[in-house]
Structure formats: structure tokens, C-alpha cells
Scaffold this active site. Structure first.
Site, mmCIF file in Angstrom:
data_model
loop_
_atom_site.group_PDB
_atom_site.id
_atom_site.type_symbol
_atom_site.label_atom_id
_atom_site.label_comp_id
_atom_site.label_asym_id
_atom_site.label_seq_id
_atom_site.Cartn_x
_atom_site.Cartn_y
_atom_site.Cartn_z
ATOM 1 N N CYS A 395 0.829 -1.201 0.000
ATOM 2 C CA CYS A 395 0.000 0.000 0.000
ATOM 3 C C CYS A 395 0.870 1.261 0.000
ATOM 4 O O CYS A 395 1.489 1.557 -1.015
ATOM 5 C CB CYS A 395 -1.002 -0.038 1.146
ATOM 6 S SG CYS A 395 -2.448 0.979 0.748
ATOM 7 N N HIS A 527 -3.746 -4.989 0.187
ATOM 8 C CA HIS A 527 -3.160 -5.572 1.408
ATOM 9 C C HIS A 527 -3.326 -7.093 1.388
ATOM 10 O O HIS A 527 -4.326 -7.603 1.880
ATOM 11 C CB HIS A 527 -3.878 -5.036 2.642
ATOM 12 C CG HIS A 527 -3.669 -3.579 2.889
ATOM 13 N ND1 HIS A 527 -2.733 -3.101 3.769
ATOM 14 C CD2 HIS A 527 -4.281 -2.493 2.353
ATOM 15 C CE1 HIS A 527 -2.774 -1.779 3.783
ATOM 16 N NE2 HIS A 527 -3.699 -1.380 2.934
ATOM 17 N N GLU A 529 -1.975 -9.129 3.210
ATOM 18 C CA GLU A 529 -1.874 -9.679 4.574
ATOM 19 C C GLU A 529 -3.235 -9.981 5.190
ATOM 20 O O GLU A 529 -3.337 -10.800 6.104
ATOM 21 C CB GLU A 529 -1.081 -8.733 5.485
ATOM 22 C CG GLU A 529 -1.762 -7.416 5.865
ATOM 23 C CD GLU A 529 -1.514 -6.284 4.870
ATOM 24 O OE1 GLU A 529 -1.191 -6.574 3.700
ATOM 25 O OE2 GLU A 529 -1.665 -5.107 5.259
HETATM 26 N N1 GLN Z 1 -1.888 6.701 2.659
HETATM 27 C C1 GLN Z 1 -1.983 5.942 1.452
HETATM 28 C C2 GLN Z 1 -3.314 6.123 0.735
HETATM 29 O O1 GLN Z 1 -4.266 6.542 1.338
HETATM 30 C C3 GLN Z 1 -1.740 4.467 1.729
HETATM 31 C C4 GLN Z 1 -2.713 3.859 2.680
HETATM 32 C C5 GLN Z 1 -2.257 2.548 3.253
HETATM 33 O O2 GLN Z 1 -1.064 2.262 3.305
HETATM 34 N N2 GLN Z 1 -3.185 1.736 3.739
HETATM 35 O O3 GLN Z 1 -3.411 5.851 -0.432
#
Ligand code: GLN
Length: 549
Positions: A395, A527, A529
Site C-alpha cells: 500500500c 493488502h 496480509e
Molecule cells: N496513505 C496511502 C493512501 O491513502 C496508503 C494507505 C495505506 O497504506 N493503507 O493511499
């Protein structure tokens, strides 16, 4: 069979592992062939933990249907493989919001709205999953009666007995217990401290905790005693007789070398059998749980260590819970013990990165929000790219490897994400290789408004990532973000060697990037995970650990 309900409460202190015990009960009942779900009721006022700082409440776990939830749901999914939804995570805030919205609509026809019965009724409805039933009926796959798609609904209540804020939940349990009779069972988890100076284990806190529960009208059926030392039968008998609980229903949960040993330990002590007996279901044979035992054997045999750095800003075990567990599980399946090293990205510089990452077989660049610590993540991404160390950006981590590549390979010195530039005049000085998603541009509310939950992703054939997924063409993974890879730069990236190998078919969003010329250098906007489980470790983590080995 009519749905049966198991309520799990905790006493004495927090952090006893109620989530693990709830997940273990779920696992054991599932092993007996029952259809189970596990839900968490949190007494805080936030609508969901999505707006909470990880220091407050650990990781925010995301369900397939896009609910931001408590990290215990991660345990539920990893232990049982069930897919939780928005119905599995409820807070006081959501309860009150539903009731207040109804009041504003005028649904209560002039009544005074009170904690009892209106708030408690709303809690009961959710404990019985009546909302979900309504939804299922509307959707066409009608279930006959509330909760009937499950044999068991396990409800874990957050917090500790005696907390002012959990009182309405306790009252709801008291009423349901009375209403449901033998179809409901209360499991109470407490702590038996060991006093070193006296060389004694103390049951008094447990007795007090049970008294408190009884004072709220709830008689626990089963006690699970968390302890660092073995309790002999006389101790258990003492607790049983002081707390009005059958001896066979006093179970001890000693510290285990791994949380995944807990279900087996609980089975050995007959926790699931005690629950069935209380409800009046024939206990039958103890299930062998062969796949689980096979996993535990692998875990015991995985002793060779592989060191992986977690580059992030939250120095807290729970902040990257699912990532830690996914790496741990992938290690076990690859026959190694994954040793995780937290590396604070706020302290990483070009000067110290080589020493800080020394000896690391792989690097995870962690998710996150906001500017703090991002430059260190970029430094780590550059170091691992130029030293060809297996690297997995998740992410925000993926966004950081994209920015690093723009700055140091494409020559865009001011490349960044629009998350980190505040005014539009500033934008002109930057190359926004990560930009706000179109559908996010008019959103001003913070809570629950990100791109959340599972989305499809098409994989480019022959890519490293597609290989990791076993040649699959289409996958689905969970998201939680507002910003995305800026497609205006896609061609330049690909020409320079960073390939966009996963694309959301509906929106054209880039979900995965990789550098195929390196050993393992992959970033995912999603994600992975969140969908790694004990019996099904995630293919990307499996492939990453293989590369680390
Ligand atoms: N801050 C970033 C976004 O909003 C990544 C978010 C995250 O890592 N879950 O796109």
C-alpha cells in the site's frame, strides 16, 4: 439445529487474548462440522477503528466487504478461514448511530429513547444478527429465522468487566441469556497472577471478576483462566466452588510458544466439549484436526532463521499484526522461522541505511498514512533496489517504491504523492506519480470513505507476480487507500523497467508494480496480509519468503 450463541467476556485485566480464545472456540466447533461465525463488539464510541491511530488500537483490519474493523477479526479469519463482514464488527458508536438515526426519522413515535431498552435492544438485534438476516432476505437467499445460517454465533465483547462503557453490552447478554436459555453459553476469561515473592498463584482476582459479572446478572458457564504457571486441580476446584462453575468447566490457558497452539490446548482441556455439554448437544468424538496438527509440526520444525526488516513508523507489535502473522506463516510453510526486525523509517537516512538493514534477507515497506517517516521508506526502497534485496512494498509501501523509482531512475527529483503536498500551487512543482483517485476528489469526510474492501485485479501473464499466484489471471484482494498510481506516467515506468503487472479491470487502476530484472521487488496497492490464513498462507508472502531464503 437452532443457532446457538456463545458470549465471551474478559475480566481482571485487558490483553488476555480473548480474541485468540474466541477464534480457538470457533476453530474447534468448526472442526466438529458446525457452521460458525465470530463477531466482536467494541464498547468505544468511534463508528469503526478506521480513524484510530494504530497506537490506540493496533492494526485496522479490513473485511472483504470493505468494513474497517478491530484486529481480532484478523485472528478469527486466520484461525477459521471464514470471511467476516461488516456484521462481524460492531461498536457503541454504530449502535448509538442506528438508534439516533431512527429517532430522527420519527420511528419511535414519541417515546423517550433510553439505554435500556433502546440501546440494549439494538445490541441484542446485532448479537442475533437480525440485520444480516434482513439483508439476506432482501437479497433473495432467505434464511428461515434470525441467525439460522449459522450453527454457532460467537460474540466477543471488548474491554474488561466493570468498565462503565461495556455495561449496556453486559445487560444485553444478560437478557439474551435469559431469553435463549440453554441455547446461550457465557465464557469468561480471567487472569490468575503468580506472585513471585510468595511463590503462589492467586485466584482472588478471578473470584472478584466473577462476582462483578454475577452482579450484572450473568452467571458464567465456563471460566478460562489465563496463567503463566500450571494450575493444579485443587486450584481449579477452588475457583469452581467459589464461582458456581462445574469443575470440568474451569479450563486453564497457559502461555504457549505460539498462539496457534491454543486451539489444540483448549481441545485437550475439553473447552469445546464443555460448551456442547452446557448447550445439551451430544459431544461425540474429538476431531483429529489433522491439517492443523500438520501445520503445528511444521512450525515446531521451522527453526532456521530468516531475517526480515519491517520498515515502518509504528514501533508496536500490534500495528502491523496481519503482516507479521502472514510473514510468520509463510516462513513456517517454507520451513524457516521468520525473524522480524522493526526498522523505524523516521530514523532511516542514506548514511545509516546500510547498517540498519545489515543482515536482512528481505525488506517489507509498510503501509501507513501521512508524511511522517516517508523519506526513510524511500531511502530503504532505494537501498534494496540498488542492492537487489527482496522487497515487498504494501500500500503506502508500494507508493514509496514508485516514488523512489521516479526520483532516482526516471529523474523526477520532485516526485511525490499528492497526499504529501497541500496546495495546488505546490502541485506544479511536483511530479505527482501517486495521485488522489478520481472518485476521492470530492470527499471531505474521513471515516469509512477510502477505497475499501475486495476488488478484482488482472495479472499480466508471465510476470513475477502472476507466477507467485500460480499463473492465475484474475485475483481479488482487499484495499484501504485514497491515492493511486498515476497512469499518466505508466509508459515511462514500463520503459525504464518497472512494470505494471496488476490492473483493476473496471477502473484501470494499477494495483501491482514489479521490477522483473531484480530478484524480488514487488509493490501492491492492496493488502495481501488480510487474506493469509493458517491453513492457506498467502501466495505473495510465500513467494517473498522463498526469495529471502
Ligand atoms: N496513505 C496511502 C493512501 O491513502 C496508503 C494507505 C495505506 O497504506 N493503507 O493511499
Amino acid at each position: 439445529m437452532d443457532t446457538k450463541y456463545i458470549f465471551v467476556t474478559g475480566g481482571v485485566v485487558s490483553s488476555l487474548g480473548k480474541g485468540i480464545i474466541s477464534a480457538s472456540i470457533g476453530k474447534l466447533l468448526q472442526a466438529r462440522g458446525y457452521k460458525v461465525t465470530i463477531q466482536k463488539f467494541d464498547p468505544y464510541i468511534n463508528i469503526d477503528p478506521g480513524t484510530l491511530n494504530p497506537y490506540e488500537h493496533g492494526e485496522c483490519y479490513v473485511t472483504e466487504d470493505g468494513m474497517e474493523t478491530d484486529l481480532d477479526l484478523g485472528h478469527y479469519e486466520r484461525f477459521t478461514g471464514i470471511h467476516t463482514t461488516r456484521y462481524n464488527s460492531i461498536t457503541t458508536g454504530r449502535i448509538y448511530k442506528a438508534v439516533i438515526d431512527r429517532e430522527r426519522r420519527g420511528d419511535y413515535l414519541g417515546k423517550t429513547i433510553q439505554v435500556v431498552p433502546h440501546i440494549t435492544d439494538e445490541i441484542k438485534r446485532r448479537m442475533l444478527r437480525e440485520d444480516e438476516q434482513l439483508q439476506t432476505k432482501k437479497g433473495g437467499t432467505a434464511a428461515a429465522s434470525p441467525g439460522s445460517q449459522y450453527d454457532f454465533i460467537i460474540t466477543e465483547v471488548g474491554g474488561t468487566i466493570g468498565d462503565i462503557e461495556s455495561a449496556p453490552f453486559m445487560e444485553a447478554i444478560r437478557q439474551l441469556r435469559w431469553q435463549l436459555g440453554r441455547d446461550a453459553v457465557c465464557v469468561h476469561l480471567t487472569y490468575v497472577p503468580y506472585l513471585k515473592a510468595a511463590d503462589e498463584l492467586k485466584t482472588k482476582p478471578t473470584q472478584h471478576s466473577v462476582k462483578e459479572l454475577q452482579g450484572m446478572g450473568i452467571q458464567p458457564d465456563i471460566l478460562v483462566l489465563r496463567t503463566e504457571r500450571h494450575l493444579d486441580d485443587s486450584m481449579r476446584l477452588k475457583v469452581a466452588s467459589f464461582c458456581n462453575v462445574d469443575l470440568e468447566c474451569v479450563v486453564q490457558s497457559e502461555d504457549m510458544p505460539s498462539i496457534y497452539e491454543v486451539p489444540v490446548n483448549m481441545q485437550r482441556q475439553g473447552l469445546d466439549a464443555a460448551i456442547l455439554r452446557k448447550i445439551g448437544i451430544p459431544v461425540g468424538e474429538t476431531p483429529a484436526m489433522k491439517p492443523w496438527h500438520d501445520f503445528l509440526d511444521k512450525q515446531r520444525n521451522a527453526t532456521r532463521e530468516v531475517h526480515v526488516a519491517l520498515v515502518g513508523k509504528y514501533d508496536l507489535q500490534d500495528a502491523y499484526k496481519s503482516i507479521r502473522e502472514s510473514l510468520n506463516l509463510a516462513g513456517i510453510y517454507n520451513g524457516v522461522k521468520t525473524k522480524l526486525h522493526f526498522v523505524n523509517s523516521e530514523e532511516l537516512t542514506k548514511e545509516n541505511v546500510a547498517t540498519r538493514l545489515e543482515g536482512m534477507a528481505g525488506i517489507i515497506i509498510c503501509p501507513g498514512f501521512g508524511q511522517r517517516g516517508i523519506e526513510g521508506k524511500i531511502v530503504a526502497a532505494e537501498f534494496s533496489r540498488t542492492h537487489d534485496i527482496p522487497t515487498f512494498g504494501i500500500c503506502l509501501g508500494m507508493q514509496m517504491i514508485v516514488i523512489e523509482f521516479a526520483r532516482n531512475v526516471l529523474g523526477y527529483k520532485n516526485a511525490t504523492s499528492s497526499e504529501f503536498v497541500s496546495t495546488s500551487s505546490e502541485d506544479k512543482m511536483h511530479q505527482l506519480v501517486i495521485d488522489l483517485m478520481e472518485e476521492q476528489k470530492d470527499i471531505t469526510q474521513k471515516g469509512g470513505t477510502m477505497r475499501l474492501g475486495a476488488y478484482d485485479c488482472e495479472l499480466v501473464e508471465g510476470s513475477r507476480t502472476s507466477e507467485a499466484y500460480g499463473g492465475k489471471a484474475l485475483i481479488s484482494e482487499r484495499h484501504r487507500h485514497r491515492y493511486e498510481f498515476n497512469n499518466a506516467y505508466k509508459a515511462e515506468y514500463e520503459t525504464a523497467g518497472m512494470k505494471c503487472v496488476g490492473i483493476n479491470p473496471a477502473a484501470g487502476l494499477v494495483e501491482i508494480v514489479e521490477i522483473p530484472s531484480l530478484r524480488w521487488y514487488i509493490g501492491t496497492q492492496f493488502h495481501p496480509e488480510y487474506s493469509s490464513t493458517v491453513l492457506h498462507p498467502h501466495p505473495l508472502f510465500m513467494s517473498f519468503i522463498k526469495a529471502c531464503i
